[in-house]
Write an enzyme that holds these catalytic residues in place. Structure first.
Site, PDB file in Angstrom:
ATOM      1  N   HIS A  96      41.648  43.117  -7.506  1.00  0.00           N
ATOM      2  CA  HIS A  96      41.922  44.037  -8.622  1.00  0.00           C
ATOM      3  C   HIS A  96      40.820  44.013  -9.678  1.00  0.00           C
ATOM      4  O   HIS A  96      40.344  45.042 -10.150  1.00  0.00           O
ATOM      5  CB  HIS A  96      43.256  43.656  -9.265  1.00  0.00           C
ATOM      6  CG  HIS A  96      43.687  44.581 -10.351  1.00  0.00           C
ATOM      7  ND1 HIS A  96      43.387  44.377 -11.690  1.00  0.00           N
ATOM      8  CD2 HIS A  96      44.369  45.742 -10.320  1.00  0.00           C
ATOM      9  CE1 HIS A  96      43.873  45.355 -12.407  1.00  0.00           C
ATOM     10  NE2 HIS A  96      44.487  46.201 -11.597  1.00  0.00           N
ATOM     11  N   HIS A 113      34.084  33.048  16.654  1.00  0.00           N
ATOM     12  CA  HIS A 113      33.356  34.298  16.858  1.00  0.00           C
ATOM     13  C   HIS A 113      33.973  35.055  18.022  1.00  0.00           C
ATOM     14  O   HIS A 113      34.099  34.526  19.115  1.00  0.00           O
ATOM     15  CB  HIS A 113      31.883  33.994  17.162  1.00  0.00           C
ATOM     16  CG  HIS A 113      30.981  35.136  16.815  1.00  0.00           C
ATOM     17  ND1 HIS A 113      31.124  36.391  17.342  1.00  0.00           N
ATOM     18  CD2 HIS A 113      29.924  35.195  15.971  1.00  0.00           C
ATOM     19  CE1 HIS A 113      30.197  37.184  16.841  1.00  0.00           C
ATOM     20  NE2 HIS A 113      29.447  36.487  16.013  1.00  0.00           N
ATOM     21  N   CYS A 120      30.732  39.658   5.744  1.00  0.00           N
ATOM     22  CA  CYS A 120      31.417  39.064   4.606  1.00  0.00           C
ATOM     23  C   CYS A 120      31.751  37.607   4.813  1.00  0.00           C
ATOM     24  O   CYS A 120      32.155  36.927   3.877  1.00  0.00           O
ATOM     25  CB  CYS A 120      32.710  39.823   4.332  1.00  0.00           C
ATOM     26  SG  CYS A 120      32.427  41.555   3.978  1.00  0.00           S
ATOM     27  N   HIS A 128      46.636  25.644  -1.917  1.00  0.00           N
ATOM     28  CA  HIS A 128      46.075  26.909  -2.375  1.00  0.00           C
ATOM     29  C   HIS A 128      45.420  27.652  -1.227  1.00  0.00           C
ATOM     30  O   HIS A 128      44.863  27.039  -0.316  1.00  0.00           O
ATOM     31  CB  HIS A 128      45.027  26.668  -3.468  1.00  0.00           C
ATOM     32  CG  HIS A 128      45.517  25.823  -4.582  1.00  0.00           C
ATOM     33  ND1 HIS A 128      46.395  26.280  -5.546  1.00  0.00           N
ATOM     34  CD2 HIS A 128      45.265  24.528  -4.893  1.00  0.00           C
ATOM     35  CE1 HIS A 128      46.655  25.308  -6.386  1.00  0.00           C
ATOM     36  NE2 HIS A 128      45.992  24.236  -6.025  1.00  0.00           N
ATOM     37  N   ASN A 138      35.927  44.310  -3.763  1.00  0.00           N
ATOM     38  CA  ASN A 138      35.494  43.529  -2.621  1.00  0.00           C
ATOM     39  C   ASN A 138      34.038  43.143  -2.840  1.00  0.00           C
ATOM     40  O   ASN A 138      33.138  43.952  -2.672  1.00  0.00           O
ATOM     41  CB  ASN A 138      35.661  44.370  -1.338  1.00  0.00           C
ATOM     42  CG  ASN A 138      35.190  43.625  -0.110  1.00  0.00           C
ATOM     43  OD1 ASN A 138      34.615  42.538  -0.203  1.00  0.00           O
ATOM     44  ND2 ASN A 138      35.423  44.204   1.049  1.00  0.00           N
ATOM     45  N   HIS A 148      39.830  36.108   1.891  1.00  0.00           N
ATOM     46  CA  HIS A 148      38.775  37.050   1.536  1.00  0.00           C
ATOM     47  C   HIS A 148      39.383  38.376   1.096  1.00  0.00           C
ATOM     48  O   HIS A 148      40.194  38.976   1.795  1.00  0.00           O
ATOM     49  CB  HIS A 148      37.887  37.252   2.759  1.00  0.00           C
ATOM     50  CG  HIS A 148      36.948  38.404   2.629  1.00  0.00           C
ATOM     51  ND1 HIS A 148      36.054  38.546   1.590  1.00  0.00           N
ATOM     52  CD2 HIS A 148      36.767  39.495   3.394  1.00  0.00           C
ATOM     53  CE1 HIS A 148      35.370  39.656   1.748  1.00  0.00           C
ATOM     54  NE2 HIS A 148      35.776  40.259   2.831  1.00  0.00           N
TER      55      HIS A 148
END
EC number: 2.3.1.199
Lengths: 428, 497
Positions: free
Chosen positions: B421, B304, B225, B388, B425, B392
């Protein structure tokens, strides 16, 4: 050949069945419910079926995707029919409007439309309507099944199986016509569904003990009519001029009550076969002439009336029977009362409680045009008919013809067909 | 008793002003230093008087050679500075895919399909229901057409159709918005983790839009992702090397071939959360784009944690006992995500935090190391660094965890929660839906800084910092255009199904 009524139909000559779900495009507010009326609850063991067949020229280019997308537009108007049944603590069924959706079934057939329509007993159209009863798990039982059958030539069969508790045959036709308009791409202005009183206006509030409805043993959560006898279906076409008029003295060609005559003739035939006891009481179901508003179009507003004669039917003339049908008593009020009694926990049978005749002939089923073309054939029937039997009369492709679907116990069917041949209703 | 709360209130107000004062002092320290120096200089000048100043000026002997060398030196240094400065990378515009309402999956439909497909495993159905109730998803999330079948029919054809549908729709919209011609695309990066056909998805895009034969195209797969920000990083590196170019990034996840068909509980979780989505982004290093670009890329930090075994195995694709392939999510996922975030923050903190926070952090670090190891570690206030946040929308737990760790308010994580919502995802493209939400709410002003944080299998934590280039008008089209007025919506802890 009569076709036996079995649950889970859609097999036989139809293969490669795929199930999916379609629903409403807009989400329904959480907690919305739909309460069935007493009359709705009385009809809960019955399911209405209709099959429309469209020629390859009309339907070849229609994709499954397009048909599904058009259904979403239909269900946006009647999102509550995509809900699922549940029971209140008292046991009364109600619909939880949770947008579960309706089951969409895709199938293929190796015959062409022509080959299919060439079969004389039109009850083969039962294979075009996928049916499952509501239950045993109410929460995962759709109220409506739609089957889309692709014929070898590219023609399309559209079958609808619709739980009678949500609406009568006229509601089904309204919904189907809406769908065909959406498929054709016409902009539809549907009246906003009003949440007002969905009840009918009955002129006869005094009938307390309706005979057209029969209480059956409790069926629990599996809404299937408990019959001891296996039922069979037979469907044929009638020509008004050739087969109906000879039975009735002609006063004016336009004024003959075609439905009543057909009902009278068939009543006589059944009475001859079913000698002891004769069916002296029958149920007549017709459209309510006062119910013209399209608002709340999906509901049970059909007139259910009862006819009782005190003379032997087998020897009576068709005129006498037609006359007595004119004195039918509207029993809806009584059915409404009894259906809602005991918090809807009782189970009833209406179609087939007594020999029942349903008049759908006023509905122009061939107005369900897709891409401007009418269907080649329309078939109507009811699933879950009681043991006394059912006759459905509806419009055929030609205006001077009628389609008739007869559902009777298997044991009686052949003998009744012999009687039909004697009267000239079907070819020998 | 009116006396007791008053001192508390006044003390908290006092504390606030003390904090503000401290921040101003430290952040503008150099300016504060400059004031006394300028004051002294001005006093000296005034004291000296104009003739003395002229005398001082004349006494400086200017040799031509000296002057030339000095100016040459100055010009040389400034040229080296400007040439070695990295190019400014702009995000010109982006477009998010809005799935059609006919692909909508209400909770009731999802659970009904689950009950019918897993009819022999009621415990697995029960598990899915509990996940769905607490997931934070709404009733309008969408799955591709093939998954609406009972059972789903994930053929390769269906997967390709989904890819074509989402990617081409997003790209058509991007071309329309930016006025870019397909022939002018210089770099194309497509990232889709779990669907990697041959020819690649980037080849599919090149074929559809007839892109140039010398295009630099890259297809990233298997990176999870967080691949969206990896693509941005790659685009940035390529745009440093190639002058006067633009790059299109397509971030998506194709659901059709990856719907888990078995009944292992840990592997059923992704089915409940992953939904259809895609985003197409146009980035550029052209000077001519600096007027119309929406954002400038300030920083991009990739962390990572794959060297650690626990992190490596926490999101693992494998076959279950019956041979169905699915993604196994370990129970330590949240803890590992927290650690990855800490590692990422440690790198990005010094780059973005104002001096006041960095000083406090340094002091607290010194305090813990030297004086008292039991001192609570100071968590820098990232709200001072960014206006802001786009976290994810991996799941409700991720957003909750980050909100707690970074001490963010409900409004800061609103974009993430509402995206979860409305769209579910959507994997690598969810950051762009969240950014679109902030823009649709009219909250994006010129100079605002945005922090995008993405997690992915591996385990990776990547963050990108963007600076808003121009105040963005509320977009008329876009994925939120028809529903933004309904948001923000209250999402209950547990939805009653």
């Amino acid at each position: 050949m009569g076709r036996s009524q079995e649950q889970g139909q859609g097999q036989g000559p139809i293969h490669s069945i795929r199930l999916s779900t379609v629903g409403a495009a807009r989400p329904t507010e959480t907690g919305t419910t739909h309460e069935p009326t007493g009359l709705d609850l009385a009809m809960k063991l019955h399911y209405l079926k209709a099959a429309y067949i469209y020629s390859p020229e009309t339907a070849r280019d229609l994709t499954v995707r397009h048909m599904k997308d058009s259904m979403f537009m239909l269900f946006d108007q009647i999102a509550w029919t995509t809900g699922r049944f549940s029971r209140r603590d008292s046991g009364r069924p109600y619909i939880k409007c949770n947008d579960s959706g309706t089951r969409f079934v895709e199938g293929q057939c190796n015959l062409t439309v022509e080959e299919w329509l060439s079969q004389p007993d039109r009850s083969v159209d039962e294979f075009l309507v996928y049916h499952q009863p509501i239950g045993p798990e109410l929460a995962i039982s759709p109220l409506i099944y739609v089957q889309l059958t692709r014929f070898k030539c590219g023609g399309l069969g559209l079958g609808l199986s619709w739980a009678n508790i949500i609406g009568d045959s006229f509601s089904l036709f309204y919904a189907f016509n809406f769908w065909t308009k959406a498929i054709t791409g016409e902009t539809i202005h549907a009246p906003p569904p009003s949440r007002g009183d969905r009840r009918f206006q009955s002129p006869n509030p005094t009938v307390k003990d309706p005979v057209s409805v029969k209480q059956v043993d409790p069926v629990g959560d599996l809404w299937v009519t408990p019959n001891n006898k296996k039922m069979a279906t037979y469907c044929f076409n009638l020509s008004v001029a050739d087969q109906i008029s000879p039975h009735f003295p002609v006063n004016g060609i336009n004024s003959i009550p075609v439905f009543e005559i057909i009902a009278g003739i068939i009543w006589k035939c059944v009475a001859k076969v079913r000698a002891e006891p004769e069916p002296v009481t029958v149920t007549i179901i017709k459209k309510d002439p006062n119910d013209l508003k399209p608002n709340n179009a999906i509901r049970n507003s059909q007139v259910i009336s009862s006819v009782q004669v005190d003379f032997p039917v087998a020897e009576a003339t068709v005129e006498e029977l037609v006359r007595s049908m004119g004195e039918a008593k509207d029993e809806r009020f009584g059915i409404e009362e009894i259906g809602g009694s005991c918090d809807g926990n009782l189970d009833f049978v209406v179609y087939g409680a007594k020999l029942t005749f349903v008049d759908l002939s006023g509905e122009d089923l061939y107005e369900a045009r897709v891409m401007g073309k009418s269907p080649d054939s329309v078939y109507c029937n009811v699933e879950g008919v009681g043991e006394e039997g059912l006759v459905v009369v509806y419009a055929a492709a030609k205006s001077e013809e009628r389609g008739v679907t007869v559902t009777l116990p298997e044991g009686e069917m052949e003998m009744v067909k012999l009687e039909f041949k004697k009267c000239g209703l079907i070819a020998p | 008793m009116p006396q007791a709360p008053m001192p508390e209130l006044t003390s908290s107000v006092k504390l606030k002003y003390v904090k503000l004062g401290y921040q101003y002092l430290v952040n503008h320290f150099l300016s504060f230093l400059l004031i006394p120096i300028m004051a002294i200089g001005a006093v000296e000048l005034l004291r000296m008087g104009p003739e003395e100043i002229l005398n001082v000026w004349n006494s400086l002997e200017f040799d031509l050679v000296q002057v030339l060398c000095t100016s040459f030196f100055v010009i040389f240094i400034s040229t080296v500075y400007f040439m070695s400065k990295p190019r400014t990378i702009y995000l010109v515009d982006y477009s998010c895919y809005k799935p059609p309402v006919t692909c909508r999956v209400p909770f009731a439909t999802f659970m009904e399909h689950s009950r019918l497909i897993l009819k022999d495993k009621p415990k697995s159905v029960e598990f899915q229901m509990r996940i769905l109730e607490r997931s934070g998803l709404g009733e309008e999330t969408c799955l591709p057409p093939a998954i609406h079948y009972i059972p789903p029919t994930p053929t390769m054809d269906a997967a390709r159709s989904e890819a074509q549908l989402v990617i081409f729709t997003a790209m058509d919209d991007l071309f329309k918005k930016t006025g870019l011609k397909p022939k002018d695309v210089d770099i194309l990066i497509v990232n889709c983790s779990l669907f990697s056909p041959t020819p690649s998805l980037s080849a599919m895009v090149i074929n559809k839009y007839k892109l140039r034969s010398n295009i630099k195209s890259v297809n990233l797969s298997g990176m999870g992702c967080s691949a969206g920000l990896i693509s941005v990083d790659l685009a940035r590196d390529l745009l440093q090397v190639h002058p006067n170019s633009n790059a299109i990034i397509v971030s998506t996840e194709i659901i059709t071939p990856n719907y888990y068909q078995g009944n292992e509980r840990a592997m059923l979780l992704p089915n409940c959360l992953f939904r259809m989505g895609a985003a197409a982004i146009l980035m550029s290093n052209r000077r001519s784009d600096r007027w119309r670009a929406k954002y400038k890329l300030s920083h991009l930090v990739r962390t990572h944690r794959g060297a650690d075994d626990k992190s490596f195995y926490c999101v693992y694709e494998q076959e279950d006992k019956e041979g169905h392939v699915g993604i196994n999510l370990s129970k330590d996922l949240m803890a590992i995500a927290g650690e990855a975030l800490k590692a990422n923050i440690t790198t990005i903190g010094p780059l973005v935090l104002p001096a006041s926070e960095q000083l406090l952090f340094l002091l607290s670090l010194i305090g813990r190391k030297i004086f008292n190891p039991k001192l609570k570690p100071y968590i820098p206030d990232f709200k001072l660094a960014f206006e802001h946040f786009c976290i994810h929308a991996g799941g409700r737990a991720v957003i909750d965890e980050l909100q707690k760790n970074l001490q963010l308010s409900g409004e800061h994580v609103e974009a993430s929660r509402m995206t979860l919502h409305r769209f579910g995802n959507t994997s690598s493209s969810s950051l762009w839906y969240e950014l679109s939400y902030i823009e649709s709410k009219g909250r994006m002003r010129r100079g605002d800084r945005v922090w995008q944080i993405a997690f992915g299998s591996g385990f990776k934590c990547n963050s990108a910092v963007w600076k808003c280039n121009r105040t963005i008008k509320t977009p008329k089209d876009g994925p939120w255009s028809d529903c933004i007025d309904r948001y923000p919506v209250f999402i209950p802890e547990v939805v009653k199904l």
